[in-house]
Motif scaffolding. Structure first.
Motif, short mmCIF file in Angstrom:
data_model
loop_
_atom_site.label_atom_id
_atom_site.label_comp_id
_atom_site.label_asym_id
_atom_site.label_seq_id
_atom_site.Cartn_x
_atom_site.Cartn_y
_atom_site.Cartn_z
N VAL A 74 0.83 -1.20 0.00
CA VAL A 74 0.00 0.00 0.00
C VAL A 74 0.87 1.26 0.00
O VAL A 74 0.63 2.21 -0.75
N LEU A 75 1.91 1.27 0.84
CA LEU A 75 2.80 2.43 0.90
C LEU A 75 3.54 2.62 -0.43
O LEU A 75 3.73 3.76 -0.89
N ALA A 76 3.96 1.52 -1.06
CA ALA A 76 4.65 1.61 -2.34
C ALA A 76 3.73 2.18 -3.42
O ALA A 76 4.15 3.01 -4.24
N ALA A 77 2.46 1.74 -3.43
CA ALA A 77 1.50 2.26 -4.40
C ALA A 77 1.27 3.75 -4.19
O ALA A 77 1.20 4.53 -5.15
N THR A 78 1.18 4.16 -2.91
CA THR A 78 0.86 5.55 -2.59
C THR A 78 2.02 6.49 -2.83
O THR A 78 1.85 7.59 -3.37
N TYR A 79 3.23 6.08 -2.43
CA TYR A 79 4.36 7.00 -2.40
C TYR A 79 5.46 6.70 -3.42
O TYR A 79 6.45 7.43 -3.47
N THR A 248 -3.03 -1.52 -8.93
CA THR A 248 -3.17 -2.04 -7.58
C THR A 248 -3.92 -3.37 -7.56
O THR A 248 -3.58 -4.28 -6.79
N TRP A 249 -4.94 -3.52 -8.40
CA TRP A 249 -5.70 -4.78 -8.39
C TRP A 249 -4.85 -5.94 -8.90
O TRP A 249 -4.72 -6.97 -8.25
N TYR A 250 -4.25 -5.76 -10.09
CA TYR A 250 -3.47 -6.85 -10.65
C TYR A 250 -2.12 -6.98 -9.96
O TYR A 250 -1.54 -8.07 -9.94
N GLY A 251 -1.62 -5.90 -9.36
CA GLY A 251 -0.43 -6.01 -8.52
C GLY A 251 -0.68 -6.89 -7.32
O GLY A 251 0.18 -7.69 -6.93
N GLY A 252 -1.89 -6.77 -6.75
CA GLY A 252 -2.26 -7.65 -5.64
C GLY A 252 -2.31 -9.10 -6.06
O GLY A 252 -1.93 -10.00 -5.30
N ARG A 253 -2.75 -9.33 -7.29
CA ARG A 253 -2.79 -10.71 -7.80
C ARG A 253 -1.38 -11.26 -7.98
O ARG A 253 -1.07 -12.38 -7.60
N ILE A 254 -0.49 -10.43 -8.55
CA ILE A 254 0.89 -10.86 -8.78
C ILE A 254 1.59 -11.16 -7.45
O ILE A 254 2.37 -12.12 -7.34
N LEU A 255 1.29 -10.35 -6.44
CA LEU A 255 1.91 -10.55 -5.13
C LEU A 255 1.29 -11.71 -4.35
O LEU A 255 1.75 -12.05 -3.26
N GLY A 256 0.23 -12.28 -4.91
CA GLY A 256 -0.37 -13.46 -4.28
C GLY A 256 -1.28 -13.16 -3.11
O GLY A 256 -1.51 -14.03 -2.25
N PHE A 257 -1.84 -11.96 -3.04
CA PHE A 257 -2.74 -11.62 -1.95
C PHE A 257 -4.08 -12.34 -2.11
O PHE A 257 -4.57 -12.48 -3.23
N PRO A 258 -4.69 -12.76 -1.02
CA PRO A 258 -6.06 -13.26 -1.10
C PRO A 258 -7.01 -12.12 -1.46
O PRO A 258 -6.64 -10.94 -1.39
N ARG A 259 -8.23 -12.47 -1.82
CA ARG A 259 -9.18 -11.47 -2.34
C ARG A 259 -9.39 -10.30 -1.37
O ARG A 259 -9.43 -9.13 -1.80
N ASP A 260 -9.55 -10.59 -0.07
CA ASP A 260 -9.83 -9.50 0.87
C ASP A 260 -8.66 -8.54 1.01
O ASP A 260 -8.84 -7.34 1.25
N GLU A 261 -7.42 -9.03 0.80
CA GLU A 261 -6.25 -8.15 0.87
C GLU A 261 -6.04 -7.41 -0.44
O GLU A 261 -5.54 -6.28 -0.45
N LYS A 262 -6.43 -8.02 -1.56
CA LYS A 262 -6.37 -7.30 -2.83
C LYS A 262 -7.30 -6.10 -2.80
O LYS A 262 -7.00 -5.04 -3.37
N MET A 267 -8.25 -0.30 -2.77
CA MET A 267 -8.93 0.88 -2.22
C MET A 267 -7.95 1.83 -1.53
O MET A 267 -8.04 3.06 -1.71
N CYS A 268 -7.03 1.32 -0.74
CA CYS A 268 -6.11 2.18 0.00
C CYS A 268 -4.97 2.70 -0.86
O CYS A 268 -4.48 3.81 -0.65
N GLY A 269 -4.55 1.91 -1.84
CA GLY A 269 -3.42 2.31 -2.68
C GLY A 269 -3.78 3.25 -3.81
O GLY A 269 -2.89 3.81 -4.45
N SER A 270 -5.08 3.43 -4.08
CA SER A 270 -5.49 4.27 -5.22
C SER A 270 -6.10 5.60 -4.79
O SER A 270 -6.45 6.41 -5.64
N LYS A 271 -6.25 5.83 -3.49
CA LYS A 271 -6.91 7.05 -3.00
C LYS A 271 -5.90 8.15 -2.70
O LYS A 271 -4.75 7.90 -2.38
N LYS A 272 -6.38 9.39 -2.78
CA LYS A 272 -5.60 10.55 -2.38
C LYS A 272 -6.48 11.44 -1.51
O LYS A 272 -7.66 11.63 -1.78
#
Length: 329
Positions: A74-79, A248-262, A267-272
């Motif tokens: 999330v921090l990497a996506a944001t910053y 962020t969505w497909y990055g979550g898939r690549i990182l192997g996150f389960p659905r609730d963490e994706k 949501m958190c990585g795309s907001k400002k």
């Protein structure tokens, strides 16, 4: 016919956001009344986090904090990712939307994530709320320090305020901590009445939108915006949002996150944050261009809320494991 009407039943949250946006633009609201609405919105946001604190088991919150991989993503996506995208859009669209708006777009990309709306939409989408609370709060607090540094690096400005950290601590973290203390006594009842959470967070989002747009209108932030410029700016900002949502969505898939963490990363990585962005802009920029620089932040905030509302509703209803968020907006 009944099935057709049920299918096209207006969504309360999305309808409320659009209505609040229109009313904030066209209905004259005196400054003292606007201040009252702002206070009510702050109370509503505090209530959201009080309710989350009462509903979430403390063990879930601790697990969210321990999920280093998700928090780092999330921090990497944001910053990291978002600022790089903002820089690319700054160079690519500056001649189209103008220097002031392009500067505002770049500034937007350096801001921290929202807290209240990110957590709210994660909850609606049936994501990992505990991890979302941790991710969004950490992002926002760090942003009080990281955003001025990023502005210095990317935009050659060196005057920023970090006073907003008190607002995050008092308005968001304190109610959540109080809720956590109350959780052993009321947690089971709160978890059995999920509609209370839904009503609280949806109402808070609508109040935040209305109070923010009213303040921007009263401050004259829209005076430099023509209809054509507004349309072009909306298209550019929508493209920026679509890219970061997809990443962020497909990055979550690549990182192997389960659905609730994706969903948390989405949501958190795309907001400002508008709440952080506007006060900081006043400290960072010359008063003559603050309005123009703030406009992309304001417009993006409204677009992200409307798109996130659609995505959250879809994800909350979706049984398939891999919905495509970039097709929902």
């Amino acid at each position: 016919m009944k099935d057709l009407l049920r299918r096209f039943k207006p969504d309360f949250l999305l309808t409320g956001i659009v209505t609040a946006l229109i009313l904030g633009l066209v209905v004259p609201v005196p400054d003292d009344v606007a201040a009252v609405f702002s206070t009510i919105a702050d109370i509503g946001v505090g209530m959201v986090f009080l309710v989350y604190g009462m509903r979430l088991r403390t063990s879930e919150v601790i697990e969210g904090l321990k999920n280093i991989k998700l928090q780092t993503a999330v921090l990497a996506a944001t910053y990291v990712i978002f600022p790089l995208l903002g820089l690319a859009f700054y160079w690519l669209t500056g001649s189209i939307i103008g220097t002031a708006f392009a500067t505002g777009l770049l500034y937007l990309s350096l801001l921290p994530s929202t807290v209240q709306s990110s957590v709210t939409f994660v909850s609606i989408a049936r994501g990992d709320v505990a991890s979302a609370v941790c991710a969004a709060t950490i992002s926002n607090i760090l942003g009080m320090f990281l955003t001025p540094v990023l502005v210095l690096v990317f935009m050659n400005m060196d005057d920023a305020s970090t006073g907003g950290i008190q607002s995050v601590l008092l308005k968001l973290l304190l109610p959540f901590v109080i809720g956590q203390f109350l959780q052993p006594f009321v947690g089971d009842w709160m978890r059995g009445h999920r509609n209370l959470t839904k009503i609280t967070d949806n109402s808070a989002i609508i109040l935040v939108v209305f109070s923010a747009v009213v303040k921007a209108t009263n401050d004259g932030a829209w005076t430099s915006v023509t209809l054509g410029g507004f349309i072009v700016l909306c298209i550019v900002l929508s493209a920026l949002l679509a890219i970061i949502l997809t990443f962020t969505w497909y990055g979550g898939r690549i990182l192997g996150f389960p659905r609730d963490e994706k969903i948390v990363l989405l949501m958190c990585g795309s907001k400002k944050s508008l709440a952080t962005g506007l006060p900081m802009a006043k400290a960072l920029f010359d008063p003559a261009i603050v309005g123009a620089v703030a406009v992309p932040v304001i417009i993006f905030h409204q677009i992200q809320l409307m798109v996130a509302a659609v995505l959250a509703r879809r994800l909350g209803r979706e049984d398939a494991p891999e919905p495509l968020p970039d097709q929902a907006g």
